[in-house]
Design an enzyme around this catalytic site. Structure first.
Site: not given
Length: 277
Positions: A58-59, A132-133, A143, A160, A162, A232
């Site tokens: 996929d990459g 993709n995204d 944090r 809120r 990661d 990418q």
């Protein structure tokens, strides 16, 4: 897509993997001037391409989509990676597939892309289409990030977490899926918002219409936040940066040979009901 007499060659885009290169060189020896190997250093793509054969996972496919840009050149993925949702065929079927391509015996399906603009004050730091995204991610020791999301200029909520993933239906089976997001068929006109390890269980993945204009602001977020586009390209973000997301006018064209090829790939990759490669 309209085929013309000028479209006579197949482009080959290759992953940095020995077996993929071996296959590419074998195709060049066998098909000679009917194929041409492509790379990211080309000033422009040849005008006579029927399609681009993508040898890799996929990459590699995402890199090929960036190479195509706004041109209407369809892509055909051949799986060489470990897991892939964008490749529709295997190396073992390559000879049969190429014969169908040269004989124009295939279908073309469009996959929507998202346009991502990253703004710092009045300056545009990035203006990129993704298949993709896009991912907003904090560093391992940082944090939580606070991503305030506005839909059509109306405040929705502040995630809120990661990080936050904004994905196309095509990208729903990539990082978004690993983060707990839904699988969305590529024909469903939508955008997926998936928080990464949210601080509160009330922050859930959300599917919205692809006509929605999205704005994301980092509120009280740490400084070591990174924006990654299709895995990418990455950008270090300032806490005051803003990201604008909308459906791109430039879709990616993908070749398939049967109407239900997406479900076949999905079953195989996710090992549903004993799916086989």
């Amino acid at each position: 897509m309209t085929h013309t007499s000028r479209q006579t060659r197949i482009g080959i885009f290759v992953k940095h993997q020995d077996d993929a290169w071996d296959t590419a060189h074998a195709l060049v020896r066998r098909l000679k001037d009917r194929v041409v190997i492509l790379n990211n250093s080309l000033p422009s793509l040849p005008e006579d391409l029927i399609c681009i054969l993508v040898l890799g996972g996929d990459g590699t496919f995402l890199s090929a989509a960036r190479l195509v840009g706004t041109k209407n050149i369809p892509l055909l993925g051949v799986k060489f990676g470990e897991v892939g949702f964008l490749a529709i065929t295997l190396e073992d079927h390559l000879e049969e597939v190429l014969e169908k391509v040269f004989n124009k015996q295939y279908q073309i399906h469009e996959r929507a892309r998202l346009n991502i603009r990253m703004m710092r004050k009045d300056a545009v730091l990035a203006d990129v289409d993704v298949l993709n995204d896009m991912v907003i991610n904090k560093s391992a020791l940082s944090r939580l990030a606070s991503c305030a999301v506005y839909l059509d200029h109306v405040y929705l909520t502040t995630f809120r977490a990661d990080g936050l993933i904004v994905a196309t239906p095509t990208g729903s089976t990539a990082y978004s899926l690993a983060a707990g997001g839904p699988v969305v068929h590529p024909a469903v006109p939508s955008i997926i918002l998936t928080p990464i390890c949210p601080f509160t269980l009330t922050n859930r993945p959300l599917i919205i219409p692809d006509t929605t204009a999205i704005e994301i602001r980092l509120e009280d977020s740490p400084e070591d936040i990174v924006l990654t586009l299709d895995g990418q390209e990455g950008f270090n973000m300032d806490p005051k940066d803003r990201i604008f997301v909308s459906k791109s006018p430039h879709a990616v064209q993908m070749i398939s040979f049967e109407p239900d090829s997406y479900y076949k790939v999905l079953k195989t990759r996710l090992h549903w009901s004993g799916g086989r490669s």
